[in-house]
Design an enzyme around this catalytic site. Structure first.
Site, mmCIF file in Angstrom:
data_model
loop_
_atom_site.group_PDB
_atom_site.id
_atom_site.type_symbol
_atom_site.label_atom_id
_atom_site.label_comp_id
_atom_site.label_asym_id
_atom_site.label_seq_id
_atom_site.Cartn_x
_atom_site.Cartn_y
_atom_site.Cartn_z
ATOM 1 N N GLU A 1 46.117 4.449 1.773
ATOM 2 C CA GLU A 1 46.584 5.733 1.410
ATOM 3 C C GLU A 1 47.424 6.401 2.634
ATOM 4 O OE1 GLU A 1 43.012 8.000 0.187
ATOM 5 O OE2 GLU A 1 42.654 6.556 -1.462
ATOM 6 N N HIS B 1 46.220 18.829 -2.248
ATOM 7 C CA HIS B 1 46.630 17.338 -2.448
ATOM 8 C C HIS B 1 48.184 17.487 -3.070
ATOM 9 C CE1 HIS B 1 46.620 13.414 -4.152
ATOM 10 N NE2 HIS B 1 45.387 13.112 -3.521
ATOM 11 N N ARG C 1 49.230 14.139 4.112
ATOM 12 C CA ARG C 1 49.133 15.114 3.162
ATOM 13 C C ARG C 1 50.042 16.337 3.330
ATOM 14 N NH1 ARG C 1 43.310 14.297 0.756
ATOM 15 N NH2 ARG C 1 43.695 12.208 0.037
ATOM 16 N N HIS D 1 42.852 21.340 -2.374
ATOM 17 C CA HIS D 1 41.880 19.957 -2.506
ATOM 18 C C HIS D 1 40.809 20.219 -1.811
ATOM 19 C CE1 HIS D 1 41.122 16.024 -3.630
ATOM 20 N NE2 HIS D 1 41.533 15.730 -2.072
ATOM 21 N N ARG E 1 43.134 16.721 7.010
ATOM 22 C CA ARG E 1 42.054 15.472 6.770
ATOM 23 C C ARG E 1 42.845 14.502 6.459
ATOM 24 N NH1 ARG E 1 39.445 13.226 2.267
ATOM 25 N NH2 ARG E 1 40.033 14.965 1.005
HETATM 26 P P1 FAD Z 1 30.301 18.057 -3.182
HETATM 27 O O1 FAD Z 1 30.309 16.743 -3.560
HETATM 28 O O2 FAD Z 1 31.215 19.035 -3.426
HETATM 29 O O3 FAD Z 1 28.850 18.525 -3.488
HETATM 30 C C1 FAD Z 1 28.607 19.679 -3.237
HETATM 31 C C2 FAD Z 1 27.038 20.092 -4.157
HETATM 32 O O4 FAD Z 1 26.807 21.342 -3.723
HETATM 33 C C3 FAD Z 1 27.336 20.088 -5.543
HETATM 34 O O5 FAD Z 1 26.329 19.553 -6.098
HETATM 35 C C4 FAD Z 1 27.273 21.989 -5.902
HETATM 36 O O6 FAD Z 1 26.866 22.046 -7.125
HETATM 37 C C5 FAD Z 1 26.323 22.184 -4.878
HETATM 38 N N1 FAD Z 1 26.385 23.703 -4.326
HETATM 39 C C6 FAD Z 1 27.130 24.314 -4.268
HETATM 40 N N2 FAD Z 1 26.868 25.712 -4.110
HETATM 41 C C7 FAD Z 1 25.556 25.726 -4.312
HETATM 42 C C8 FAD Z 1 24.506 26.665 -4.275
HETATM 43 N N3 FAD Z 1 24.772 27.910 -3.905
HETATM 44 N N4 FAD Z 1 23.205 26.250 -4.447
HETATM 45 C C9 FAD Z 1 22.971 25.094 -4.856
HETATM 46 N N5 FAD Z 1 23.762 24.296 -4.920
HETATM 47 C C10 FAD Z 1 25.219 24.412 -4.722
HETATM 48 N N6 FAD Z 1 37.399 12.430 -0.618
HETATM 49 C C11 FAD Z 1 37.465 10.856 -0.155
HETATM 50 O O7 FAD Z 1 37.058 10.761 0.951
HETATM 51 N N7 FAD Z 1 37.938 9.889 -1.129
HETATM 52 C C12 FAD Z 1 38.483 10.158 -2.084
HETATM 53 O O8 FAD Z 1 38.909 9.420 -2.654
HETATM 54 C C13 FAD Z 1 38.386 11.690 -2.572
HETATM 55 N N8 FAD Z 1 38.881 12.007 -3.865
HETATM 56 C C14 FAD Z 1 38.727 13.338 -4.382
HETATM 57 C C15 FAD Z 1 39.286 13.551 -5.772
HETATM 58 C C16 FAD Z 1 38.953 14.670 -6.319
HETATM 59 C C17 FAD Z 1 39.444 15.279 -7.569
HETATM 60 C C18 FAD Z 1 38.325 15.798 -5.222
HETATM 61 C C19 FAD Z 1 38.145 17.145 -5.700
HETATM 62 C C20 FAD Z 1 37.755 15.348 -4.035
HETATM 63 C C21 FAD Z 1 38.092 14.204 -3.526
HETATM 64 N N9 FAD Z 1 37.781 14.010 -2.221
HETATM 65 C C22 FAD Z 1 37.787 12.603 -1.778
HETATM 66 C C23 FAD Z 1 37.058 14.719 -1.460
HETATM 67 C C24 FAD Z 1 35.615 14.544 -1.599
HETATM 68 O O9 FAD Z 1 35.394 14.178 -2.859
HETATM 69 C C25 FAD Z 1 34.868 15.678 -1.288
HETATM 70 O O10 FAD Z 1 35.166 16.239 -0.069
HETATM 71 C C26 FAD Z 1 33.327 15.355 -1.056
HETATM 72 O O11 FAD Z 1 32.785 14.579 -2.215
HETATM 73 C C27 FAD Z 1 32.345 16.433 -0.612
HETATM 74 O O12 FAD Z 1 31.128 15.848 -0.696
HETATM 75 P P2 FAD Z 1 29.879 16.867 -0.372
HETATM 76 O O13 FAD Z 1 28.695 16.286 -0.677
HETATM 77 O O14 FAD Z 1 30.169 17.674 0.856
HETATM 78 O O15 FAD Z 1 30.220 18.180 -1.619
HETATM 79 C C1 SIN Z 2 42.796 10.630 -3.550
HETATM 80 O O1 SIN Z 2 42.138 9.839 -4.336
HETATM 81 O O2 SIN Z 2 44.094 10.764 -3.474
HETATM 82 C C2 SIN Z 2 41.935 11.784 -2.780
HETATM 83 C C3 SIN Z 2 41.520 11.070 -1.586
HETATM 84 C C4 SIN Z 2 40.988 12.117 -0.545
HETATM 85 O O3 SIN Z 2 41.012 13.217 -0.988
HETATM 86 O O4 SIN Z 2 40.689 11.813 0.469
#
Ligand code: FAD
Ligand code: SIN
Length: 542
Positions: free
Chosen positions: A115, A242, A288, A349, A384
């Site tokens: 990527e 993004h 990005r 994003h 990032r």
């Molecule tokens: P999240 O996965 O967002 O989880 C947060 C959790 O907290 C959720 O369950 C939510 O409901 C809960 N929550 C929020 N507020 C509260 C509250 N007040 N009380 C209780 N629960 C709460 N990153 C990569 O490294 N590779 C990728 O390929 C990639 N692709 C992506 C594609 C998309 C479409 C998106 C949106 C993001 C992508 N990212 C990618 C970024 C990555 O997915 C996120 O940064 C990562 O998943 C964050 O993980 P997390 O556990 O910190 O938060």
């Molecule tokens: C993507 O698949 O382009 C998202 C990857 C990322 O947010 O790191």
């Protein structure tokens, strides 16, 4: 009706960071994991591209470190980056051990994608549904552990010394977190969860922008909660856009993974001409911030509502095999990506700033940890690197476990006030909540987007200040419901982003200001906002 729960570890959020931390912490004591929707609803579940890690013998840690530092525009914490890169592969292997089925080559090796910003193929993936695979595996793996899961339960406020029946010294040198008041979306009750350690894993705040890739749950709750409790909130001006989200004005955003550009997709302007060579020699594979700004500039120049991504020159069968979800989703919308160009635009994003933590996930409050997108560890700096986010959740989640394994934290011994039930139900005012949400998203999109200026930021701040007062007033008068909580949180986060952006008088990484177009202030590392007694939105010197 329950009034309180006790546990050793309270985890707020069920994305990769919350689930992986819970999985490990359950070996040390009782865990309560709350999540405001279903377990599966998180950014994590929508991740497409994959997880970056040095897993090929020809790749090197140094290369991954340098790529991360370069993308971060000189603002990464180098030690944190080393931790991420060196410790990452072990956790990717752990996911595989837990059952994650990442794609392999016919020879049985991991099939590694590439990527933007990476100099090597180092992204493990499950086609373009990596997040779903990881989330499902982790949800399955916590099933037989000492973990009480409460879905549809939102954290309302962190419990600190201010909530004790005999309040502690308000200007304690070391503020303490004793758990959280939480709200059940099913029963509308608010109750206390008292814990030795509270781990914020609430993800990002994409919903603060009109166009974004995030699910509805991403309303910056963790940042708002931690800010209100007195934690330091760092570098929030760096919101990542993004570059390639499907242009589809009337429906929710759909990401077109960066891995598609790694696979060979080309960006074309509105007339079908390539343009990335004018902006960066890495062209489509530049980091990005550069690609998103280039697209923004092309759209402004031509007045067109989108640019195109072209993958029609690749083998159609291979494209369908590698990116089945994108192929099918676009097809449903009338675009056959093997034959037609994909209209794309940038969208908000990822939150590169967040709750400041050390290398063990510790915030400024004793007993309060943060991990994943909500945390600011320093690994992403000003921008990032792709696929480093899921990795961060794993590495620093495990580090919290390691810390808690070796360090004892006392349980709250004093009694904690129950939640003071107040407020009226004002159904006639509900529509105002919706209006406020929309206004904030518009303000942020129009004035605090990819390209900023003092004039725009100041205009945004004046408007947000007004909304902030209205929202806080409404919050105080009204019984708590999830949407009101989210509105309070998103307004706070919007204000912190604007204040941070105004405070960074330079262009760096994701923060580009037409008033300071050059990188002018290499010594400025942080924009740090906190709340202290008597002082709201206090900007610390960096
Ligand atoms: P999240 O996965 O967002 O989880 C947060 C959790 O907290 C959720 O369950 C939510 O409901 C809960 N929550 C929020 N507020 C509260 C509250 N007040 N009380 C209780 N629960 C709460 N990153 C990569 O490294 N590779 C990728 O390929 C990639 N692709 C992506 C594609 C998309 C479409 C998106 C949106 C993001 C992508 N990212 C990618 C970024 C990555 O997915 C996120 O940064 C990562 O998943 C964050 O993980 P997390 O556990 O910190 O938060
Ligand atoms: C993507 O698949 O382009 C998202 C990857 C990322 O947010 O790191």
């Amino acid at each position: 009706m329950q009034e309180k729960l006790h546990c050793d570890f309270l985890i707020i959020g069920s994305g990769i960071a919350g689930l992986y931390t819970a999985y490990h912490l359950a070996d040390l004591g009782s865990v309560v994991l709350i999540t405001k929707s279903s377990l599966l609803e998180s950014n994590t579940s929508y991740a497409q591209g994959g997880i970056a890690g040095v897993l090929d013998e020809h790749d090197s840690y140094e290369s991954h470190i340098q790529d991360t530092l370069k993308a971060g525009a000189g603002l990464c914490d180098e030690e944190a980056v080393k931790i991420l890169v060196y410790e990452g592969p072990k956790h990717i292997k752990k996911l595989i051990e837990l059952g994650a089925k990442f794609k392999t080559t016919p020879e049985g090796n991991l099939d590694l994608h590439r990527e933007g910003g990476h100099s090597f193929n180092r992204i493990v993936h499950a086609g373009d549904l990596t997040g779903k695979e990881v989330a499902e595996v982790l949800i399955n793996s916590i099933k037989n552990k000492n973990i009480q899961v409460l879905e549809n339960t939102s954290a309302v406020e962190l419990i600190t010394q201010f909530h004790l029946d005999e309040p502690g010294d308000p200007i304690l040198k070391e503020p303490v977190c004793y758990g959280a008041y939480v709200y059940s979306r099913k029963t509308w009750e608010i109750f206390k969860i008292i814990s030795k350690a509270t781990i914020l894993a609430t993800g990002g705040a994409g919903q603060v922008y009109l166009h974004n890739t995030n699910p509805e749950v991403s309303t910056g709750d963790g940042v708002a909660l931690a800010y209100k409790a007195g934690a330091i909130i760092t570098n929030m001006e760096f919101y990542q856009f993004h570059p390639t989200v499907l242009y589809n004005p009337n429906q929710s955003s759909f990401l077109i993974t960066e891995a598609l550009r790694g696979y060979g997709a080309k960006l074309l302007d509105y007339e079908g001409k390539p343009f990335m060579h004018k902006y960066d020699q890495r062209k489509e594979l530049a980091p990005r911030d550069i690609v998103a700004r280039a697209i923004d500039a092309e759209m402004k120049k031509s007045g067109s509502p989108h640019v195109y991504l072209d993958i029609t020159h690749k083998n159609p069968e291979e494209t369908k095999e590698q990116f089945p979800h994108i192929y099918q989703t676009c097809l449903r919308m009338g675009i056959d990506v093997t034959k037609q160009w994909i209209p794309v635009v940038p969208a908000a994003h990822y939150m590169c700033g967040g709750v400041e933590v050390d290398y063990w996930g510790r915030t400024r409050l004793k007993g309060l940890f943060a991990v994943g997108e909500v945390a600011y560890t320093g690994v992403h700096g000003g921008n990032r690197l792709a696929s480093n986010s899921l990795l961060e959740g794993l590495v620093f989640g495990y580090r919290i476990y390691e810390y808690l394994k070796n360090n004892f934290i006392e349980k709250a011994s004093k009694s904690i006030k129950p939640w003071y039930k107040e407020g009226l139900n004002n159904p006639e005012e509900w529509i105002l909540v919706q209006h406020n949400f929309q206004e904030i998203k518009n303000i942020m999109w129009n004035y605090v987007g990819i390209v900023r200026s003092n004039l725009r930021l100041e205009r945004a701040l004046r408007r947000i200040n007004l909304l902030y007062d209205e929202v806080i007033d409404f919050y105080r008068r009204t019984v708590i419901q999830n949407k009101i909580l989210e509105l309070r949180n998103i307004t706070l986060v919007a204000k912190i982003i604007i204040l941070s952006a105004l405070n960074r008088k330079e262009s760096r990484g994701l923060h580009y200001s037409t008033d300071y177009p050059e990188n002018r202030n290499p010594s400025k590392q942080y924009t740090r906002v906190m709340r202290t007694v008597g002082k709201e939105f206090y900007l610390l010197k960096s």
